[in-house]
Write an enzyme that holds these catalytic residues in place. Structure first.
Site, PDB file in Angstrom:
ATOM      1  N   HIS A  91      13.464   1.395 -10.903  1.00  0.00           N
ATOM      2  CA  HIS A  91      14.672   1.760 -10.149  1.00  0.00           C
ATOM      3  C   HIS A  91      14.442   1.646  -8.643  1.00  0.00           C
ATOM      4  CE1 HIS A  91      17.219   3.529 -13.359  1.00  0.00           C
ATOM      5  NE2 HIS A  91      16.062   3.710 -13.967  1.00  0.00           N
ATOM      6  N   GLU A 139      16.673   1.640  -6.374  1.00  0.00           N
ATOM      7  CA  GLU A 139      17.659   2.477  -5.654  1.00  0.00           C
ATOM      8  C   GLU A 139      17.178   3.917  -5.515  1.00  0.00           C
ATOM      9  OE1 GLU A 139      17.773   1.677  -8.745  1.00  0.00           O
ATOM     10  OE2 GLU A 139      18.719   3.233  -9.964  1.00  0.00           O
ATOM     11  N   CYS A 172      17.386  -1.181 -15.334  1.00  0.00           N
ATOM     12  CA  CYS A 172      17.162  -0.305 -16.492  1.00  0.00           C
ATOM     13  C   CYS A 172      18.177  -0.609 -17.601  1.00  0.00           C
ATOM     14  CB  CYS A 172      17.202   1.151 -16.022  1.00  0.00           C
ATOM     15  SG  CYS A 172      16.407   2.281 -17.172  1.00  0.00           S
TER      16      CYS A 172
END
Lengths: 232, 86
Positions: free
Chosen positions: A205, A207, A89
């Protein structure tokens, strides 16, 4: 399997850095440190992660002020020596401002901040995605206002030719078209790597999709791929 | 040392989509007889440089633009240099 040494870089305004740290340390049981943007990169580090967020409040252009910080030249040296670098990002935006990745991220076509899950088609021919099947479609969250990938025609041609497009926004069945493009990115690009293959930037994302409590663990193989690479 | 005022205009390149400009254009469609179009949104940056002469200022401004102020992948820029007193 040897333990891999990750480091997550923090700028004023970073976020998701704790999510990355948590996934690596608590879920995958590898080593992870935080690095403040004025610090050096320890020699032991195998993989740097530049996390998401709004470094320096996104002033001037997203990622531009971070690209002038003390650690910037050290990231470039680390990458030039072949170290693995992941930009997620805002991290992707910083990597383009550092010129470690070509192109840039414009405001989303809709001008809206997008926060939702998106399907992504994967090119697994990279150290970051080898644990996925080639052409596999996964679902990851996106959360950005400037994720509209732009580069000139020649750069796009090179990205295609060199297999550098790693994640493309797609439909659930893998079809890549305008309907499955959330932000206006050229060719539905969601993530690219450099020509050498050791630096990746992506808007989604991974994660945030690594634990069953989130009902989505499709991001785990991303981190497992890079751990596998450094164990070969 | 002389002080110079720098005024930089930064605009998106012709081929780069400018959704802000488009949004403004759409919102101003019902403006009666005014036929306004081709809106493009950029930014303006002002600052001061102290240097021996204008020629040195000129090269320093270009250096700052390339280093940080402008992303030439998507933006073009023009600037003027004035004596600060003016």
């Amino acid at each position: 399997m040897k333990k891999i040494n990750f480091a997550v870089i923090n700028f004023p305004g970073s976020n998701c850095e704790k999510d990355c740290f948590y996934v690596i340390k608590k879920i995958l049981k590898h080593n992870c440190d935080y690095l403040w943007h004025q610090e050096s990169i320890p020699n032991k580090i195998d993989c740097l992660i530049i996390p998401g967020g709004f470094s320096y409040g996104d002033y001037l252009r997203t990622g531009s002020i971070a690209s002038q910080s003390k650690i910037a030249n050290k990231i470039i040296d680390f990458a030039n020596k072949g170290g693995s670098v992941i930009g997620i990002c805002n991290g992707f935006q910083i990597l383009t401002e550092l010129k470690l990745l070509p192109g840039t991220l414009l405001k989303n076509k809709s001008l809206k901040f997008l926060c939702k899950d998106e399907y992504l088609k994967i090119n697994n021919k990279s150290r970051f995605t080898s644990k996925y099947k080639n052409g596999e479609v996964i679902k990851l969250p996106i959360a950005h206002a400037e994720g509209n990938y732009y580069a000139d025609k020649k750069t796009i041609k090179d990205l295609v030719k060199n297999n550098q497009i790693i994640f493309s926004y797609s439909r659930e069945d893998g079809k890549i078209d305008e309907i499955s493009n959330p932000n206006g990115s050229i060719m539905n690009i969601a993530g690219i790597m450099n020509k050498k293959g050791n630096v990746i930037g992506m808007m989604p994302h991974p994660e945030r999709a690594c634990e069953s409590i989130f009902n989505n663990t499709m991001g785990l193989n991303f981190f497992k791929s890079i751990i596998h690479f450094h164990n070969i | 040392m002389p002080r110079y005022k720098i005024i930089i205009d930064i605009m998106p390149l012709k081929n780069v989509l400018d959704p802000q400009g488009e949004a403004i254009e759409i919102s101003l469609k019902n403006s009666g007889n005014i036929k306004a179009s081709n809106f493009r949104v950029g930014k303006k940056i002002n600052f001061i440089i102290s240097a021996p002469n204008k020629k040195i200022v000129d090269s320093q401004v270009q250096e700052l633009c390339k280093k940080l102020l402008v992303n030439e992948v998507i933006e073009k820029y023009e600037y003027i240099i004035q004596d600060e007193k003016n």
